[in-house]
Every structure is written in structure tokens, then in C-alpha cells.
Design a protein around this motif. Structure first.
Motif, PDB file in Angstrom:
ATOM      1  N   SER A   1       0.809  -1.225   0.000  1.00  0.00           N
ATOM      2  CA  SER A   1       0.000   0.000   0.000  1.00  0.00           C
ATOM      3  C   SER A   1       0.839   1.270   0.000  1.00  0.00           C
ATOM      4  O   SER A   1       0.316   2.362  -0.216  1.00  0.00           O
TER       5      SER A   1
ATOM      6  N   TYR B   1      -3.835 -10.191  -5.018  1.00  0.00           N
ATOM      7  CA  TYR B   1      -4.427  -8.926  -5.432  1.00  0.00           C
ATOM      8  C   TYR B   1      -5.948  -9.069  -5.529  1.00  0.00           C
ATOM      9  O   TYR B   1      -6.461 -10.098  -5.970  1.00  0.00           O
ATOM     10  N   SER B   2      -6.637  -8.006  -5.170  1.00  0.00           N
ATOM     11  CA  SER B   2      -8.079  -7.957  -5.367  1.00  0.00           C
ATOM     12  C   SER B   2      -8.361  -7.698  -6.842  1.00  0.00           C
ATOM     13  O   SER B   2      -7.443  -7.384  -7.624  1.00  0.00           O
ATOM     14  N   VAL B   3      -9.630  -7.797  -7.233  1.00  0.00           N
ATOM     15  CA  VAL B   3      -9.994  -7.490  -8.613  1.00  0.00           C
ATOM     16  C   VAL B   3      -9.634  -6.051  -8.941  1.00  0.00           C
ATOM     17  O   VAL B   3      -9.094  -5.756 -10.024  1.00  0.00           O
ATOM     18  N   GLU B   4      -9.898  -5.146  -8.019  1.00  0.00           N
ATOM     19  CA  GLU B   4      -9.610  -3.728  -8.244  1.00  0.00           C
ATOM     20  C   GLU B   4      -8.107  -3.493  -8.431  1.00  0.00           C
ATOM     21  O   GLU B   4      -7.685  -2.738  -9.317  1.00  0.00           O
ATOM     22  N   GLN B   5      -7.298  -4.121  -7.592  1.00  0.00           N
ATOM     23  CA  GLN B   5      -5.851  -3.958  -7.702  1.00  0.00           C
ATOM     24  C   GLN B   5      -5.323  -4.575  -9.000  1.00  0.00           C
ATOM     25  O   GLN B   5      -4.434  -4.012  -9.641  1.00  0.00           O
ATOM     26  N   THR B   6      -5.896  -5.707  -9.379  1.00  0.00           N
ATOM     27  CA  THR B   6      -5.485  -6.355 -10.621  1.00  0.00           C
ATOM     28  C   THR B   6      -5.828  -5.486 -11.828  1.00  0.00           C
ATOM     29  O   THR B   6      -5.019  -5.330 -12.755  1.00  0.00           O
ATOM     30  N   ALA B   7      -7.014  -4.905 -11.818  1.00  0.00           N
ATOM     31  CA  ALA B   7      -7.425  -4.025 -12.911  1.00  0.00           C
ATOM     32  C   ALA B   7      -6.511  -2.810 -12.997  1.00  0.00           C
ATOM     33  O   ALA B   7      -6.146  -2.370 -14.102  1.00  0.00           O
ATOM     34  N   GLU B   8      -6.114  -2.271 -11.854  1.00  0.00           N
ATOM     35  CA  GLU B   8      -5.198  -1.131 -11.825  1.00  0.00           C
ATOM     36  C   GLU B   8      -3.844  -1.535 -12.419  1.00  0.00           C
ATOM     37  O   GLU B   8      -3.267  -0.802 -13.225  1.00  0.00           O
TER      38      GLU B   8
ATOM     39  N   LYS C   1      -3.496  -1.635 -16.190  1.00  0.00           N
ATOM     40  CA  LYS C   1      -3.422  -0.367 -16.909  1.00  0.00           C
ATOM     41  C   LYS C   1      -1.991  -0.089 -17.378  1.00  0.00           C
ATOM     42  O   LYS C   1      -1.783   0.621 -18.363  1.00  0.00           O
TER      43      LYS C   1
ATOM     44  N   GLU D   1     -15.903 -12.944  -7.639  1.00  0.00           N
ATOM     45  CA  GLU D   1     -15.486 -11.808  -8.466  1.00  0.00           C
ATOM     46  C   GLU D   1     -14.252 -12.088  -9.314  1.00  0.00           C
ATOM     47  O   GLU D   1     -14.223 -11.763 -10.507  1.00  0.00           O
TER      48      GLU D   1
ATOM     49  N   PHE E   1     -13.781 -12.209 -13.566  1.00  0.00           N
ATOM     50  CA  PHE E   1     -12.868 -11.193 -14.109  1.00  0.00           C
ATOM     51  C   PHE E   1     -11.769 -11.852 -14.929  1.00  0.00           C
ATOM     52  O   PHE E   1     -11.429 -11.405 -16.040  1.00  0.00           O
TER      53      PHE E   1
END
Length: 329
Positions: free
Chosen positions: A146, A174-181, A184, A205, A209
């Protein structure tokens, strides 16, 4: 053995992958070096060509033993997966996020999550030396940090890919959100996460994904650190310094025992162990690319590899899932 493509990378990995946490010794009650090396070599000889380790496993010992085990073998036929981002040697100079205190030779050692660019570069060089190789097939961040922007971490991995020191990059825990980030900034190949019959949270989730975005999933702890072998319910004793003494308390053990008893006739009918049946089920779940399985000696390693020889029909899979639903975990 079955070999599967990891995400959109060009990596072909064995569906059963050797998980090298336990041979590091720390947190697992120790292990004999010769047994560990023989376990790795037996795995390779029986088709488990993919080996997953990390610097933290035994404070470098796991990587060193894998390096010894593969020395002199055709490197192009072995896939080395390791990690970075857990720092214990003080090189982070107080930076990063404190994770926990680990025991090392009777001394408490603070472990930090730290994934800044300069730290990653140092860790990779140390891993290459311990593994005795000039490249890593898949490099993964061990836990989210973090205190470091995901962009910085991914850009460092991109540099390493460009230098040829790693073939592909992945994330872990990693969470889905962290993976999506992360995606990028870099086309990460995979996410390594905990998944088992008793821990199916990623199905909500992460699995959808991953299927949508062609992301590989590497499942660790499919046996729940040995609980699903059934040995724990048959008088098997853990050493005092084995972390599983506390880990197993999170489960409703009588329910788990009853569930395993329902699977025993199926395993016996197939001439398989409970461990093999559980591993095979895990490899057949949607979205799961490869499954990590540890082994302390050659006999266990061979048994893990042979799990892929088991055939489970749709009706048998439905029966297992029906019994799992009764656990209400």
C-alpha cells in the motif's frame, strides 16, 4: 501431465505445479535438504516442470534448494516462478508496510511489504543468484504494498521484461480492483491466490474477471496446508513450531472430517488418495490455470503428479460439489 497457457503470455506451465513454501522450512517445522531436492527432481521427472517459490520461503533457502535441484538440467524445459515484495533483511530501511514478525534461527525478524522499483531490482538479482539462472519465467509481487503506487511496481516489471531477466509478470493476493489497476500499466499474466474446496471466495469476483480478461489464476493452498489430505484426522501430529497448529482452528473440523469421509469411497474406487482427488478437482474448476502442490519428499511429489491421471466425470464432479455445499463454509 497437462500443460496450460498462463493468461496471454507464452508460458506453458504444468497443471500441477510444485509449491516450494514448505521446503524453505520456516513456519513448517523444518525439512531435510536432500529430501527437498529429491522432491523437486522427482516432480520434474514426472511432468511437473513448473516450480513456484519465493525469497521469503526459508529466507532464501527454498530458492537455493531449487537452484541445486535443477543444476545441470535443460533450463528450457523447466519453468521457474518466484516472487518479490516481502523484505526481511533491513534493506528497505524502514520503508514499506510492516506485515508480521517471522522467526529466523530463534530470533524475531520484522517482515515488510515493499515493492518500490529499486527494491525489486535488488530482489531479482538475489533470486537469480540463488536459483542459478539468468532469467525467471514468471515474477510475481508476493503481497500488495500500500506504500508504493502500483504503477511504479508494474513499470519496474516492464523494465525487467525488456532486459530479458523475466519472461512474464504476475501479481499475487491482489483484489480485482488492484489487478485491474495493474493491467493499466502492464499486461500481467496471472494472479496467484488462495483457493481450495474450503476457500472458494474467488469464485464470486476474481474468476469471472479472469475469464473475461484472459487472466491466469494460480491457486495456492489447495490442500489447505495438508488438512484436506485427511491425515490430520488419522492421528498425524504436527511439530510444535508448525504454523498449522493455529491455522487449522479456523475450520469446523468435524464438518471437514465428515466431508472427507464422503469422498473416501470415490478415491478408493479410483485407486487414488484423498489428496489426489482433491488436487484433481481443483484443476478442473473454471478459471483455474494451475494448482500449487507442495511435497517434502519424492514419494509425495510423484503422488501429486499422478493426480492428473484421475478422471472425474460430470456426475462425479456434481456429487463432490453437492457434498461441499453441505459444509456451508
Amino acid at each position: 501431465m497437462e500443460y496450460r497457457t498462463l493468461g496471454t503470455s507464452d508460458l506453458q506451465l504444468s497443471a500441477i505445479t510444485y509449491g516450494a513454501f514448505a521446503i524453505g522450512g520456516n513456519m513448517w517445522g523444518g525439512n531435510e535438504e536432500k529430501d527437498s531436492i529429491h522432491a523437486v527432481q522427482a516432480s520434474i521427472e514426472h511432468g511437473v516442470t513448473t516450480l513456484d517459490t519465493a525469497p521469503f520461503y526459508g529466507f532464501g533457502l527454498s530458492e537455493e534448494m531449487i537452484g541445486k535441484a535443477i543444476k545441470g538440467r535443460d533450463r528450457s524445459k523447466i519453468q521457474l516462478l518466484t516472487k518479490f515484495g516481502l523484505v526481511w533483511d533491513g534493506s528497505n530501511e524502514g520503508k514499506g508496510k510492516f506485515f508480521f514478525d517471522a522467526e529466523r534461527n530463534g530470533t524475531s525478524v520484522p517482515v515488510y511489504k515493499y515493492a518500490a522499483k529499486e527494491s525489486i531490482i535488488k530482489e531479482v538479482e538475489a533470486s537469480l543468484r540463488r536459483l542459478g539462472t539468468d532469467y525467471i519465467d514468471l515474477l510475481q509481487i508476493h503481497w500488495p504494498d500500500s506504500t508504493t503506487p502500483i504503477q511504479e511496481t508494474m513499470e519496474a516489471l516492464d523494465v525487467l521484461i525488456g532486459q530479458g531477466k523475466i519472461r512474464a509478470a504476475g501479481v499475487s493476493n491482489y483484489s480485482v480492483e488492484q489487478t485491474a489497476e495493474a493491467r493499466k500499466y502492464l499486461n500481467v499474466a496471472s494472479n496467484q491466490v488462495s483457493y481450495s474446496m474450503l476457500n472458494r471466495g474467488i469464485e464470486q469476483e476474481l474468476v469471472p474477471f479472469a475469464l473475461q480478461h484472459h487472466l491466469g489464476i494460480i491457486a495456492y493452498s489447495p490442500m489447505e496446508r495438508g488438512l484436506l489430505t485427511g491425515k490430520y484426522f488419522q492421528g498425524s501430529h504436527l511439530k510444535e513450531n508448525d504454523h498449522r497448529n493455529g491455522y487449522f482452528r479456523q475450520f469446523d473440523l468435524p464438518k471437514v472430517q465428515a466431508f472427507l469421509e464422503t469422498l473416501t469411497p470415490m478415491a478408493e474406487d479410483k485407486g487414488a488418495s484423498l489428496s489426489q482427488l482433491v488436487l484433481r478437482w481443483t484443476t478442473l474448476q473454471p478459471g483455474i490455470t494451475i494448482v500449487l502442490a507442495g511435497a517434502r519428499d519424492a514419494k509425495q511429489a510423484i503422488a501429486n503428479a499422478q493426480a492428473m491421471d484421475i478422471h472425474l466425470s460430470p456426475d462425479e464432479l456434481q456429487f463432490i460439489n453437492h457434498e461441499l455445499a453441505k459444509l456451508q463454509l
